[in-house]
Design an enzyme around this catalytic site. Structure first.
Site: not given
Lengths: 349, 349
Positions: B174, B317
């Site tokens: 994310e 991430e």
């Protein structure tokens, strides 16, 4: 006489390149420090390789095999024949470390430093036998001085072969039924911890077996009286051929400017002996994993090492080190491959 | 109306193949259990892949990006523009997760679920925008029902694309400035823990910033009154587009028989919402790393997950998941590649 090469200077990591790498880390598109341990690893490699953007593409794993006379006293869950059987298994690629070496595309070598039976020529196995197993340390010194120096030299030659192959990392592994007993003795003397704290189940002793192992280690200490201030004497009296070879391997690696990734309990014990001989060596060491062998955390504390991972492994062979290698590679890849804030046009916090 | 697909059955891991894999582990040339966590992973993959010798060659990493209205209240060390700037950085390959995806040879995709500014078409970025960032949850619900269901569907479609590509593992990541605030709110409500326990520095708040963030989360809870027994309501009221997409992604993956590797604090919060919706999903989850974000260990405890590594990372991430992927691959390689005692002629203990 103590070999002269033991006193050859250890290489110095480049403080200039460490600082440049640290500055570079601060420019990469991520919150400062958010890659944690991986940032520190990249900076370590920058110092070792004398470059701001290091890489780790070529490495070698060397497994040192040796047998232990103390097995006659009943300290292992496996028979002594397993050492040579596993050397053959390494040669054929069926052991854990050989599967991992293949996964990592690492150079791989087994060195027979002195198994109880000579397996004869085998593919991928270097025969550097300094004896047919050690003497039972509960009855006297595990080896004589000539054997000790020969075993150290065996490790030295393995590191030199790695250097000649141009590797950027050397990983030492070991195989030897009974070698958690020797490692517990060596590590215990050098760290000042009792056999009761250092003895563990190894390949799978039950609590009665561990108690017996503790008694035998204590007996070996009583018989040999190893001196913590004499690491070579400790290796000779209560060590093993593969432990001495590992110590020589680590020292020579650092002399040649190649960092080493230390595996688990047995290799950390050998590493501790090597660091006591040459304290500057500590700057060239990474510690891969925390072994399930209960004494390992105490040995890591004694050497000042922090394990990268804890996967409840206790296999030896260098397997715990091998599984950590991708972390080192990714640390270098991130450091060299990420964009800076300026390059990416990303706003800084 | 709650989407029907949420209630499609979760696939069942094969107990038969798990048992066969466990038996196989006991025959490999190593002391039983000595590969620790790696043995358990191989057995998990055997159950997931319905085969005694699983492998992990093909995987996909999907990063879901979204913005958060609550950033207006001052909860992040970075400006909101960074979300889109990082989407562009992903597209160009300069971010940590893109470097890692390349190292792993993994399929990689970014999904824009709703950044505050539409970056327009970018290579490797799927535009699935359900809004221009969420509404400020300290003032009202972060999104409406239509947006929630659309975001869940975005995650579902990403999992379906992974399934169509034949991957054996899906990794969710994310990106979204402010999303540790949303994740702290969602995770706190679902685990019954206070904002003070869940709020952390995120990308780099100081203690004053963390205290302010805590107050804002508490305000969002007071305004929205999310109900822990209604995970969809929690995601809608105090979640985020990328959190909802991750929940849909995880659920669909397990429905399609693909295990997921959960990353850090934010993804674990989304995973907790998904597991509360579909408890059988827990059988398809691996947890990669323990984040430095202080609330992560509590979230892992709430979901019953054990992190594989702790590398003091806190980047998001999907980076913490990516670094653990080689461990899963090596677990499968060892399980499938090692010789048995019988094959190698090695004596058993």
């Amino acid at each position: 006489m103590r070999p002269n090469w033991l006193d050859v200077p250890i290489a110095a990591p480049s403080q200039k390149h460490r600082q440049e790498a640290l500055n570079h880390q601060g420019q990469l598109t991520k919150p400062p420090g958010s890659l944690g341990v991986l940032e520190k690893i990249a900076v370590d490699f920058a110092g070792w390789q004398h470059t701001v953007k290091p890489n780790l593409e070529k490495l070698k794993i060397v497994v040192f095999a040796g047998d232990h006379g103390v097995v006659a006293s009943g300290v292992s869950a496996f028979p002594q024949s397993v050492t040579v059987e596993m050397v053959k298994n390494f040669s054929r690629g069926g052991a854990a470390i050989t599967v991992l070496a293949k996964y990592l595309n690492a150079l791989f070598e087994v060195v027979d430093v002195g198994t109880v039976n000579d397996p004869g020529p085998l593919p991928g196995v270097v025969s550097s036998r300094v004896g047919a197993g050690t003497f039972d340390m509960s009855q006297g010194a595990a080896m004589d001085e000539k054997q000790l120096y020969a075993a150290l030299e065996v490790g030295r030659q393995a590191a030199i072969r790695g250097h000649e192959a141009g590797v950027q990392l050397l990983v030492g592994g070991e195989m030897g039924i009974g070698n958690t007993t020797a490692a517990a003795a060596v590590g215990g003397v050098l760290s000042g911890l009792s056999p009761a704290l250092m003895a563990g189940p190894g390949t799978g002793l039950d609590s009665v077996g561990v108690a017996k192992k503790t008694v035998i280690i204590q007996k070996a200490l009583n018989v040999n009286k190893p001196d913590a201030n004499d690491p070579l004497g400790v290796l000779r009296k209560v060590g093993g051929f593969e432990l001495a070879a590992l110590a020589g391997f680590y020292i020579t690696s650092a002399q040649l400017g190649i960092p080493v990734l230390v595996d688990g309990f047995i290799t950390t014990s050998a590493a501790l002996a090597a660091v006591r001989l040459r304290p500057e060596l500590a700057e060239w060491m990474l510690f891969a994993h925390l072994s399930e062998e209960p004494g390992h955390s105490a040995l890591l504390a004694a050497i000042g090492g922090q394990a990268l991972v804890d996967l409840e492994m206790r296999l030896g062979e260098g397997s715990g080190a091998a599984v950590a290698v991708p972390l080192l590679q990714m640390a270098c890849s991130l450091h060299g491959g990420m964009a800076t804030f300026a390059q990416a046009g990303v706003s800084q916090g």
